[in-house]
Design a protein around this motif. Structure first.
Motif, PDB file in Angstrom:
ATOM      1  N   LEU A  13     -51.723 -26.694  25.661  1.00 42.92           N
ATOM      2  CA  LEU A  13     -52.952 -25.962  25.964  1.00 42.92           C
ATOM      3  C   LEU A  13     -52.657 -24.712  26.781  1.00 42.92           C
ATOM      4  CD1 LEU A  13     -55.171 -29.075  26.715  1.00 42.92           C
ATOM      5  CD2 LEU A  13     -55.336 -27.555  24.734  1.00 42.92           C
ATOM      6  N   GLU A  14     -51.680 -24.793  27.665  1.00 44.84           N
ATOM      7  CA  GLU A  14     -51.259 -23.610  28.422  1.00 44.84           C
ATOM      8  C   GLU A  14     -50.868 -22.473  27.475  1.00 44.84           C
ATOM      9  OE1 GLU A  14     -47.552 -22.054  31.226  1.00 44.84           O
ATOM     10  OE2 GLU A  14     -47.451 -23.960  30.155  1.00 44.84           O
ATOM     11  N   LYS A  15     -50.101 -22.801  26.457  1.00 47.67           N
ATOM     12  CA  LYS A  15     -49.679 -21.770  25.506  1.00 47.67           C
ATOM     13  C   LYS A  15     -50.879 -21.158  24.785  1.00 47.67           C
ATOM     14  CE  LYS A  15     -46.604 -20.785  21.635  1.00 47.67           C
ATOM     15  NZ  LYS A  15     -45.625 -21.331  20.652  1.00 47.67           N
ATOM     16  N   SER A  16     -51.817 -21.994  24.394  1.00 50.14           N
ATOM     17  CA  SER A  16     -53.005 -21.476  23.712  1.00 50.14           C
ATOM     18  C   SER A  16     -53.788 -20.525  24.607  1.00 50.14           C
ATOM     19  CB  SER A  16     -53.909 -22.636  23.276  1.00 50.14           C
ATOM     20  OG  SER A  16     -53.283 -23.427  22.296  1.00 50.14           O
ATOM     21  N   LEU A  17     -53.928 -20.892  25.889  1.00 44.45           N
ATOM     22  CA  LEU A  17     -54.761 -20.102  26.793  1.00 44.45           C
ATOM     23  C   LEU A  17     -54.135 -18.771  27.158  1.00 44.45           C
ATOM     24  CD1 LEU A  17     -55.881 -22.956  29.230  1.00 44.45           C
ATOM     25  CD2 LEU A  17     -57.223 -21.936  27.379  1.00 44.45           C
ATOM     26  N   TRP A  18     -52.844 -18.772  27.475  1.00 41.41           N
ATOM     27  CA  TRP A  18     -52.212 -17.549  27.972  1.00 41.41           C
ATOM     28  C   TRP A  18     -51.432 -16.783  26.908  1.00 41.41           C
ATOM     29  CZ3 TRP A  18     -53.151 -21.409  31.569  1.00 41.41           C
ATOM     30  CH2 TRP A  18     -53.713 -20.996  32.774  1.00 41.41           C
ATOM     31  N   HIS A  19     -50.790 -17.474  26.005  1.00 42.37           N
ATOM     32  CA  HIS A  19     -49.975 -16.793  24.994  1.00 42.37           C
ATOM     33  C   HIS A  19     -50.802 -16.430  23.769  1.00 42.37           C
ATOM     34  CE1 HIS A  19     -47.133 -16.577  21.557  1.00 42.37           C
ATOM     35  NE2 HIS A  19     -46.345 -15.993  22.449  1.00 42.37           N
ATOM     36  N   ASP A  20     -51.516 -17.416  23.216  1.00 41.62           N
ATOM     37  CA  ASP A  20     -52.310 -17.171  22.011  1.00 41.62           C
ATOM     38  C   ASP A  20     -53.656 -16.533  22.344  1.00 41.62           C
ATOM     39  OD1 ASP A  20     -50.210 -18.407  20.710  1.00 41.62           O
ATOM     40  OD2 ASP A  20     -51.214 -20.356  20.621  1.00 41.62           O
ATOM     41  N   LYS A  21     -54.099 -16.743  23.579  1.00 42.96           N
ATOM     42  CA  LYS A  21     -55.363 -16.168  24.073  1.00 42.96           C
ATOM     43  C   LYS A  21     -56.570 -16.604  23.244  1.00 42.96           C
ATOM     44  CE  LYS A  21     -53.299 -12.045  26.189  1.00 42.96           C
ATOM     45  NZ  LYS A  21     -51.893 -12.480  26.023  1.00 42.96           N
ATOM     46  N   LYS A  22     -56.522 -17.858  22.800  1.00 38.43           N
ATOM     47  CA  LYS A  22     -57.660 -18.398  22.058  1.00 38.43           C
ATOM     48  C   LYS A  22     -57.617 -19.923  22.107  1.00 38.43           C
ATOM     49  CE  LYS A  22     -55.301 -18.256  17.559  1.00 38.43           C
ATOM     50  NZ  LYS A  22     -55.359 -17.727  16.189  1.00 38.43           N
ATOM     51  N   ILE A  23     -58.781 -20.510  21.937  1.00 44.07           N
ATOM     52  CA  ILE A  23     -58.917 -21.966  21.918  1.00 44.07           C
ATOM     53  C   ILE A  23     -59.339 -22.383  20.517  1.00 44.07           C
ATOM     54  CG2 ILE A  23     -60.207 -23.938  22.822  1.00 44.07           C
ATOM     55  CD1 ILE A  23     -60.549 -22.319  25.445  1.00 44.07           C
ATOM     56  N   THR A  24     -58.553 -23.210  19.884  1.00 42.41           N
ATOM     57  CA  THR A  24     -58.841 -23.668  18.522  1.00 42.41           C
ATOM     58  C   THR A  24     -59.535 -25.031  18.551  1.00 42.41           C
ATOM     59  OG1 THR A  24     -56.740 -24.863  18.277  1.00 42.41           O
ATOM     60  CG2 THR A  24     -56.741 -22.488  17.758  1.00 42.41           C
ATOM     61  N   GLU A  25     -60.042 -25.439  17.400  1.00 45.01           N
ATOM     62  CA  GLU A  25     -60.632 -26.775  17.299  1.00 45.01           C
ATOM     63  C   GLU A  25     -59.589 -27.851  17.584  1.00 45.01           C
ATOM     64  OE1 GLU A  25     -63.856 -27.708  16.941  1.00 45.01           O
ATOM     65  OE2 GLU A  25     -64.179 -25.558  17.256  1.00 45.01           O
ATOM     66  N   ALA A  26     -58.354 -27.603  17.157  1.00 44.47           N
ATOM     67  CA  ALA A  26     -57.279 -28.557  17.453  1.00 44.47           C
ATOM     68  C   ALA A  26     -57.056 -28.679  18.960  1.00 44.47           C
ATOM     69  CB  ALA A  26     -55.995 -28.128  16.757  1.00 44.47           C
ATOM     70  N   ASP A  27     -57.151 -27.561  19.675  1.00 38.90           N
ATOM     71  CA  ASP A  27     -56.988 -27.592  21.127  1.00 38.90           C
ATOM     72  C   ASP A  27     -58.074 -28.446  21.785  1.00 38.90           C
ATOM     73  OD1 ASP A  27     -54.743 -25.918  21.154  1.00 38.90           O
ATOM     74  OD2 ASP A  27     -55.983 -24.104  21.248  1.00 38.90           O
ATOM     75  N   LYS A  28     -59.280 -28.388  21.252  1.00 37.00           N
ATOM     76  CA  LYS A  28     -60.367 -29.182  21.808  1.00 37.00           C
ATOM     77  C   LYS A  28     -60.070 -30.674  21.650  1.00 37.00           C
ATOM     78  CE  LYS A  28     -63.742 -25.504  20.989  1.00 37.00           C
ATOM     79  NZ  LYS A  28     -64.985 -25.095  20.282  1.00 37.00           N
ATOM     80  N   GLY A  29     -59.477 -31.028  20.525  1.00 35.55           N
ATOM     81  CA  GLY A  29     -59.064 -32.411  20.335  1.00 35.55           C
ATOM     82  C   GLY A  29     -57.944 -32.802  21.288  1.00 35.55           C
ATOM     83  N   LEU A  30     -57.039 -31.863  21.551  1.00 34.39           N
ATOM     84  CA  LEU A  30     -55.941 -32.132  22.486  1.00 34.39           C
ATOM     85  C   LEU A  30     -56.453 -32.300  23.909  1.00 34.39           C
ATOM     86  CD1 LEU A  30     -53.153 -29.694  21.218  1.00 34.39           C
ATOM     87  CD2 LEU A  30     -53.232 -32.185  20.975  1.00 34.39           C
ATOM     88  N   ALA A  31     -57.542 -31.613  24.242  1.00 34.12           N
ATOM     89  CA  ALA A  31     -58.140 -31.779  25.566  1.00 34.12           C
ATOM     90  C   ALA A  31     -58.649 -33.207  25.749  1.00 34.12           C
ATOM     91  CB  ALA A  31     -59.276 -30.775  25.766  1.00 34.12           C
ATOM     92  N   ASP A  32     -59.281 -33.736  24.708  1.00 33.95           N
ATOM     93  CA  ASP A  32     -59.723 -35.131  24.771  1.00 33.95           C
ATOM     94  C   ASP A  32     -58.532 -36.078  24.882  1.00 33.95           C
ATOM     95  OD1 ASP A  32     -62.503 -34.842  24.702  1.00 33.95           O
ATOM     96  OD2 ASP A  32     -62.556 -34.710  22.517  1.00 33.95           O
ATOM     97  N   GLN A  33     -57.478 -35.786  24.127  1.00 29.20           N
ATOM     98  CA  GLN A  33     -56.290 -36.647  24.155  1.00 29.20           C
ATOM     99  C   GLN A  33     -55.627 -36.619  25.532  1.00 29.20           C
ATOM    100  OE1 GLN A  33     -55.195 -38.711  21.616  1.00 29.20           O
ATOM    101  NE2 GLN A  33     -53.908 -39.501  23.279  1.00 29.20           N
ATOM    102  N   LEU A  34     -55.616 -35.450  26.169  1.00 28.13           N
ATOM    103  CA  LEU A  34     -55.048 -35.346  27.508  1.00 28.13           C
ATOM    104  C   LEU A  34     -55.777 -36.281  28.474  1.00 28.13           C
ATOM    105  CD1 LEU A  34     -53.211 -33.943  29.625  1.00 28.13           C
ATOM    106  CD2 LEU A  34     -55.006 -32.226  29.886  1.00 28.13           C
TER     107      LEU A  34
END
Length: 378
Positions: free
Chosen positions: A218-239
């Motif tokens: 998620l860190e990479k998505s937020l700072w490197h990719d600069k976007k939040i995907t639907e997959a990231d939202k699922g990873l937030a739940d998994q975390l």
């Protein structure tokens, strides 16, 4: 975080195998035996396959060509104790407390993978090592501390996860570093389970065939990719699911005075090989938040063990007091105020200042490596 640290080191050294040879002798505490561990490039042997239950000292020498690490493991891969970052041509000693039963000694070439293993047995009546009653109090207090850290982490992590699921990039960035503080303070306990750390705290270059999940994805998505995907939202739940697993299991962790002391040293190793280098938080540059949390966790273990260690080795505790104070003072230069967990972004810390931080960590790590032996000295 172990996996990220291992990959960073592996990038600078060629993969190695280790071997263990040697003999047993009287331990530094005047009682139990020493198991000699000598690393080469193609074997892993131990000096004895059986030793008395109680306080066991590993005398480790790396005669191989690569950095290695050595573990004592339960049969289910839970960690009794470990010593990482053992460079070629160097020696380390680590003291552990083991009950009677079956174990494995694992030598991990390049500090990655399952390593080469030897089955060993601690013999005796199944009783724990005799302890000073003050150490039982220290263990109880530390168990309460690690549970508290897990309990306090969950709402902070849930705030982070909610921001990710809401697609709020800036709110997620703000919540990211605070959500990791309790984990970083007590990471050796989490790592002792074997399976939780790779789910929540692995770096991309530490992956060994598993799906990438957890904070750093998620860190990479937020700072490197600069976007939040639907997959990231699922990873937030998994975390959150994985952190709840940690919260529920941490109270059942195997904790001894020596595991507390060795865990404090492991936290300093975390700093030396991940935070000081800037590799742990390579996208967010929040390394100094993790750095401070690691030091706080190490200092907590030390303070709980200090009454016994001071009695057994007063010169050691004098040095540890001095070096903890020096490192804390140095870290304070980079925080907004003494009570704040807002630190300078690590990409703004120059090479000379990073070297100062590294030197301070090394100055503390060396005496801290002797804490376990001081705790069990007779």
């Amino acid at each position: 975080m172990r996996a990220a640290r291992l990959s960073a080191l592996a990038a600078t050294v060629v993969a190695a195998l280790t071997a263990v040879t040697g003999c047993t002798e009287k331990g530094s505490d005047g009682g139990d035996g020493v198991v000699h561990v000598t690393a080469t490039d193609d074997k892993c042997e131990v000096s004895t396959k059986e030793f008395p239950a109680g306080h066991v000292e590993l005398a480790i020498e790396n005669k191989g060509s690569k950095v290695t690490e050595v573990y004592i493991l339960f049969p289910d891969d839970r960690v009794v104790t470990e010593r990482e970052n053992i460079g070629p041509g160097t020696k380390q000693r680590v003291t552990a407390e083991v009950k009677a039963g079956d174990y494995q000694i694992a030598c991990k070439p390049g500090m990655k993978g399952d390593g080469i293993r030897q089955a060993v047995k601690a013999t005796g009546g199944g009783k724990a090592a005799k302890r000073d009653p003050r150490l039982d109090k220290a263990v109880a207090a530390y168990r309460q501390y690690v549970q508290q850290q897990a309990d306090e982490t969950l709402p902070l992590a849930e705030t982070f996860a909610k921001a990710v699921k809401d697609g709020d990039l800036e709110a997620a960035k703000k919540a990211y570093a605070p959500s990791r503080i309790g984990w970083e303070r007590t990471e050796p306990v989490a790592e002792s389970f074997g399976d939780i750390d790779p789910k929540v705290d692995i770096r991309e270059d530490g992956l060994e065939g598993q799906k990438w999940t957890g904070w750093h994805k998620l860190e990479k998505s937020l700072w490197h990719d600069k976007k939040i995907t639907e997959a990231d939202k699922g990873l937030a739940d998994q975390l959150i699911t994985d952190l709840k697993d940690w919260q529920n299991r941490v109270g059942k962790a195997e904790i001894t005075p020596t595991s507390m002391a060795n865990g404090a040293k492991e936290l300093l190793d975390e700093v030396a090989t991940g935070k000081v280098t800037g590799e742990e938080e390579r996208y967010s540059h929040t390394d100094l938040v993790d750095f401070k949390a690691n030091v706080e966790g190490a200092e907590k273990s030390y303070e709980l063990l200090k009454p016994v260690a001071k009695e057994n080795d007063p010169s050691l505790t004098t040095e540890l007091d001095k070096q903890f104070a020096a490192l804390d003072t140095l870290l304070d230069k980079y925080r907004a105020d003494k009570d704040s967990y807002e630190f300078t972004s690590y990409d703004k810390v120059g090479d000379a200042d990073r070297k100062d931080l590294s030197d301070a960590v090394n100055a503390l790590a060396e005496p801290l490596s002797k804490l376990a032996a001081a705790v069990v000295a007779k």
